[in-house]
Write a protein that holds these residues in place. Structure first.
Motif, PDB file in Angstrom:
ATOM      1  N   LEU A 285      13.624  17.924 -34.092  1.00 38.73           N
ATOM      2  CA  LEU A 285      14.431  18.346 -32.943  1.00 38.73           C
ATOM      3  C   LEU A 285      13.536  18.490 -31.715  1.00 38.73           C
ATOM      4  O   LEU A 285      12.608  19.295 -31.717  1.00 38.73           O
ATOM      5  CB  LEU A 285      15.113  19.682 -33.227  1.00 38.73           C
ATOM      6  N   SER A 286      13.839  17.727 -30.673  1.00 44.36           N
ATOM      7  CA  SER A 286      13.099  17.893 -29.419  1.00 44.36           C
ATOM      8  C   SER A 286      13.591  19.158 -28.725  1.00 44.36           C
ATOM      9  O   SER A 286      14.670  19.669 -29.029  1.00 44.36           O
ATOM     10  CB  SER A 286      13.328  16.685 -28.517  1.00 44.36           C
ATOM     11  N   ALA A 287      12.789  19.651 -27.774  1.00 46.34           N
ATOM     12  CA  ALA A 287      13.175  20.859 -27.032  1.00 46.34           C
ATOM     13  C   ALA A 287      14.497  20.626 -26.298  1.00 46.34           C
ATOM     14  O   ALA A 287      15.390  21.472 -26.311  1.00 46.34           O
ATOM     15  CB  ALA A 287      12.075  21.234 -26.041  1.00 46.34           C
ATOM     16  N   GLY A 288      14.628  19.460 -25.678  1.00 47.18           N
ATOM     17  CA  GLY A 288      15.837  19.162 -24.912  1.00 47.18           C
ATOM     18  C   GLY A 288      17.073  19.096 -25.788  1.00 47.18           C
ATOM     19  O   GLY A 288      18.110  19.679 -25.456  1.00 47.18           O
ATOM     20  N   GLU A 289      16.978  18.414 -26.913  1.00 44.05           N
ATOM     21  CA  GLU A 289      18.144  18.327 -27.790  1.00 44.05           C
ATOM     22  C   GLU A 289      18.510  19.707 -28.321  1.00 44.05           C
ATOM     23  O   GLU A 289      19.682  20.076 -28.377  1.00 44.05           O
ATOM     24  CB  GLU A 289      17.888  17.366 -28.961  1.00 44.05           C
ATOM     25  N   PRO A 323       7.846  25.664 -26.357  1.00 49.26           N
ATOM     26  CA  PRO A 323       6.510  25.209 -26.780  1.00 49.26           C
ATOM     27  C   PRO A 323       5.520  26.330 -27.121  1.00 49.26           C
ATOM     28  O   PRO A 323       4.880  26.287 -28.172  1.00 49.26           O
ATOM     29  CB  PRO A 323       6.028  24.393 -25.586  1.00 49.26           C
ATOM     30  N   ALA A 324       5.388  27.352 -26.268  1.00 51.00           N
ATOM     31  CA  ALA A 324       4.325  28.339 -26.509  1.00 51.00           C
ATOM     32  C   ALA A 324       4.534  29.061 -27.836  1.00 51.00           C
ATOM     33  O   ALA A 324       3.603  29.245 -28.612  1.00 51.00           O
ATOM     34  CB  ALA A 324       4.281  29.352 -25.369  1.00 51.00           C
ATOM     35  N   TYR A 325       5.772  29.467 -28.097  1.00 47.86           N
ATOM     36  CA  TYR A 325       6.033  30.186 -29.331  1.00 47.86           C
ATOM     37  C   TYR A 325       5.802  29.276 -30.536  1.00 47.86           C
ATOM     38  O   TYR A 325       5.280  29.701 -31.565  1.00 47.86           O
ATOM     39  CB  TYR A 325       7.462  30.743 -29.326  1.00 47.86           C
ATOM     40  N   LEU A 326       6.163  28.009 -30.400  1.00 44.67           N
ATOM     41  CA  LEU A 326       5.947  27.054 -31.493  1.00 44.67           C
ATOM     42  C   LEU A 326       4.466  26.873 -31.777  1.00 44.67           C
ATOM     43  O   LEU A 326       4.049  26.824 -32.927  1.00 44.67           O
ATOM     44  CB  LEU A 326       6.555  25.697 -31.141  1.00 44.67           C
ATOM     45  N   VAL A 327       3.665  26.752 -30.731  1.00 43.54           N
ATOM     46  CA  VAL A 327       2.225  26.604 -30.932  1.00 43.54           C
ATOM     47  C   VAL A 327       1.702  27.843 -31.654  1.00 43.54           C
ATOM     48  O   VAL A 327       0.930  27.762 -32.602  1.00 43.54           O
ATOM     49  CB  VAL A 327       1.497  26.417 -29.582  1.00 43.54           C
ATOM     50  N   LYS A 328       2.207  29.002 -31.239  1.00 41.55           N
ATOM     51  CA  LYS A 328       1.775  30.265 -31.814  1.00 41.55           C
ATOM     52  C   LYS A 328       2.084  30.345 -33.311  1.00 41.55           C
ATOM     53  O   LYS A 328       1.322  30.923 -34.085  1.00 41.55           O
ATOM     54  CB  LYS A 328       2.518  31.392 -31.088  1.00 41.55           C
ATOM     55  N   TYR A 337       5.369  15.209 -32.032  1.00 41.23           N
ATOM     56  CA  TYR A 337       6.074  14.945 -33.279  1.00 41.23           C
ATOM     57  C   TYR A 337       6.011  16.181 -34.189  1.00 41.23           C
ATOM     58  O   TYR A 337       7.010  16.636 -34.723  1.00 41.23           O
ATOM     59  CB  TYR A 337       5.452  13.722 -33.958  1.00 41.23           C
ATOM     60  N   GLU A 338       4.811  16.752 -34.304  1.00 39.04           N
ATOM     61  CA  GLU A 338       4.633  17.938 -35.156  1.00 39.04           C
ATOM     62  C   GLU A 338       5.428  19.130 -34.625  1.00 39.04           C
ATOM     63  O   GLU A 338       6.006  19.904 -35.396  1.00 39.04           O
ATOM     64  CB  GLU A 338       3.146  18.299 -35.237  1.00 39.04           C
ATOM     65  N   MET A 339       5.455  19.267 -33.295  1.00 39.59           N
ATOM     66  CA  MET A 339       6.212  20.370 -32.698  1.00 39.59           C
ATOM     67  C   MET A 339       7.706  20.198 -32.982  1.00 39.59           C
ATOM     68  O   MET A 339       8.406  21.164 -33.279  1.00 39.59           O
ATOM     69  CB  MET A 339       5.994  20.392 -31.186  1.00 39.59           C
ATOM     70  N   ASP A 340       8.188  18.953 -32.882  1.00 33.62           N
ATOM     71  CA  ASP A 340       9.610  18.700 -33.121  1.00 33.62           C
ATOM     72  C   ASP A 340       9.980  18.981 -34.579  1.00 33.62           C
ATOM     73  O   ASP A 340      11.075  19.466 -34.876  1.00 33.62           O
ATOM     74  CB  ASP A 340       9.972  17.249 -32.750  1.00 33.62           C
ATOM     75  N   VAL A 341       9.062  18.664 -35.485  1.00 30.91           N
ATOM     76  CA  VAL A 341       9.295  18.941 -36.905  1.00 30.91           C
ATOM     77  C   VAL A 341       9.286  20.461 -37.138  1.00 30.91           C
ATOM     78  O   VAL A 341      10.157  21.006 -37.834  1.00 30.91           O
ATOM     79  CB  VAL A 341       8.230  18.244 -37.786  1.00 30.91           C
ATOM     80  N   HIS A 342       8.326  21.139 -36.533  1.00 27.64           N
ATOM     81  CA  HIS A 342       8.204  22.593 -36.697  1.00 27.64           C
ATOM     82  C   HIS A 342       9.426  23.299 -36.101  1.00 27.64           C
ATOM     83  O   HIS A 342       9.965  24.246 -36.680  1.00 27.64           O
ATOM     84  CB  HIS A 342       6.916  23.067 -36.025  1.00 27.64           C
ATOM     85  N   ARG A 343       9.875  22.820 -34.943  1.00 31.70           N
ATOM     86  CA  ARG A 343      11.063  23.397 -34.305  1.00 31.70           C
ATOM     87  C   ARG A 343      12.280  23.296 -35.236  1.00 31.70           C
ATOM     88  O   ARG A 343      13.014  24.262 -35.434  1.00 31.70           O
ATOM     89  CB  ARG A 343      11.341  22.678 -32.977  1.00 31.70           C
TER      90      ARG A 343
END
Lengths: 351, 351
Positions: A285-289, A323-328, A337-343
């Motif tokens: 899931l992208s941030a926008g979607e 993004p910031a919370y996801l990185v955290k 790609y990894e951020m979208d998977v983690h989200r």
């Protein structure tokens, strides 16, 4: 509760949801700009001067009379926080993005309930902000006013009998007040009425912005409406004017939702349940979607079409997906790609 | 089981799923074209002549020796069926769309297991077809051959010692045999290899078509591959050639799936679970979107990513989502919007 704990907490403040008219009004915000007499404005301060301002505010906020009137408020310099913690505060709307530039000069004080935040050395020496869930502009103004009075017991503000409070930018001179509401307007968007209505609102002297303030787009059908004028009107007039217009937008939004639901019930339900199905099952899931889907899901909760999803969960996930919370929380996963998977993982585990 | 019951049954025949290599091969089909000696070809027959052909086939199929060798097979004239029943037979692939034109001249005979169907007065007097789940071309050919032999006990076929079986269209002369497989190739589509491979297949003398035969597009990543040549090769050669090429496509498809899954597991899972989420929750689904989602869901089942969805359910829903079946079950809802709502309801109630 320390500011580090506040960063980690995704249930506090406006995120906790509720409040009056929360089917359309996500949150209400009031802030005043204040400057200390005899000190240069922040953009002219060197580090030493900046520290002096922080010191004065800290002292004022620890004074017994302040504590008695406004309660305990935790002050932290921005340098004491990690880059990610600073970004999370922005994403929670507790500080502005500006507080991250030249952050060594800056500080923030936040109360344990995350209603009050005082930014220090942003554009002005003090920005006293109250952020509440739902439509609570008067309540927010009362709280700001109380904190402002309590600080003034120990601080000497820059004030002109003729102009009112003096500020670094002339647009804030006078009351130094900015009030805003965050509105969720999917009905007006679906009915193609949102542009026209918001253009009218702009003509009435209000500004319309996206979720993250000036210059940001309205993602997820969230619109921030705020006053423009700070001079020549009392605080009460500004608040009441914004309240009035908010109530009108509220009725239009409810009317648009009801109209669409009456004519094509399945269109609304389809939107809502598709969002539910995707948030619950997608693996990327992208941030926008995610923001678009949260809007549709929120609509379902607001219209009582979906049960079992508390409204505060949507606020929480909205922040947790940034993004910031996801990185955290992402165990070192940082590419898109990894951020979208983690989200997607994070959302899936909560819905 | 009458043909009316067969129309209502969405579990029979190839729809029931299973069979060898069913992770890629949905179904295998073999048919032969036969004509009766001394009778004009169907396009030259008047109603009386057409009825005579139907009568001869009926008599042959009710003969004791036929029953002993091929079992009971139910014959019905197309005029005895409603327009929707006729359409459902097409959607189940039990008859060709051609059998619906000038349907008063035509008839079909189907066995209780829905493996065998004999079309009467389509392009030829008889089209004996066997349709089985998975890769079972030899099995289908054996069954067709048995029915053909059993009918020939009582029917006199048009046959030339030099050319073989004579047919209305020269492309069928000789064996009169057409064999095909329905392949699900989402891996090759994702890997962008499907066009190249299918172009090669065409050069090898095979034809590639979509789900509903000649001139239809490949929706839902389903491709029908069939032989073109009926003259100068034995039935066994034709079947074995198609088997060989099918096995190659099968390996390529499995390789493509495994490759993508190895490199970007989440991409495959995202596709599959989004489809699941949407099929389970959407309130409006067009025929085209449903087919695309079924393909993704089928991939999940084939790759063992999804549990609890039996593969035959996807075949069943694929047929149940087609227009004729929806009209049949839709309580008079017939416009596109109503059909899309009904389709979503029906799918949701089963997934």
């Amino acid at each position: 509760m320390s500011v580090h704990d506040i960063v980690d907490n995704l249930q506090g403040g406006w995120i906790g949801g509720g409040g009056p008219e929360s089917d359309v009004v996500v949150s209400s915000r009031v802030r005043v700009a204040r400057n200390l007499a005899g000190m240069p404005f922040p953009h002219l301060l060197n580090k030493e001067g900046a520290d002096q301002v922080v010191g004065l505010v800290r002292k004022a906020s620890e004074d017994e009379r302040f504590l008695a009137r406004a309660g305990r408020i935790e002050l932290v310099t921005m340098g004491e926080l990690s880059a990610e913690e600073r970004q999370v505060l922005v994403e929670k709307h507790l500080v502005s993005p500006d507080l991250l530039n030249q952050f060594e000069h800056k500080a923030v004080a936040i109360d344990g309930e995350e209603k009050i935040s005082i930014m220090i050395n942003e554009e002005d020496h003090l920005r006293i902000q109250v952020l509440l869930p739902g439509l609570q502009l008067n309540e927010a103004w009362q709280l700001v006013n109380g904190v402002d009075d309590a600080l003034e017991l120990n601080l000497d503000y820059c004030f002109s009998e003729q102009l009112g409070y003096l500020t670094a930018c002339p647009t804030n001179v006078g009351t130094g007040l900015r009030a805003s509401v965050m509105l969720h307007l999917p009905g007006l968007v679906m009915a193609n009425q949102v542009r026209g209505l918001l253009a009218t609102v702009t003509k009435l002297g209000l500004a319309v912005r996206g979720l993250y303030g000036e210059g940001t787009e309205a993602v997820g059908n969230l619109f921030q409406v705020s006053n423009q004028v700070t001079l020549g009107r009392t605080e009460e007039e500004v608040i009441n004017n914004l309240l009035l217009i908010t109530r009108q937008l509220l009725e239009h939004e409810r009317g648009a939702r009801a109209g669409i639901y009456r004519e094509r019930r399945e269109l609304v339900e389809d939107k809502v349940f598709r969002a539910y199905g995707l948030l619950k099952h997608a693996r990327i899931l992208s941030a926008g979607e995610a923001m678009r889907l949260f809007s549709d899901l929120r609509l379902g909760v607001e219209m009582n079409l979906l049960t079992g999803i508390p409204p505060e969960l949507i606020n929480e996930l909205m922040i947790a997906s940034r993004p910031a919370y996801l990185v955290k929380t992402g165990d070192g996963r940082k590419n898109n790609y990894e951020m979208d998977v983690h989200r997607a993982e994070l959302i899936r585990s909560r819905i």
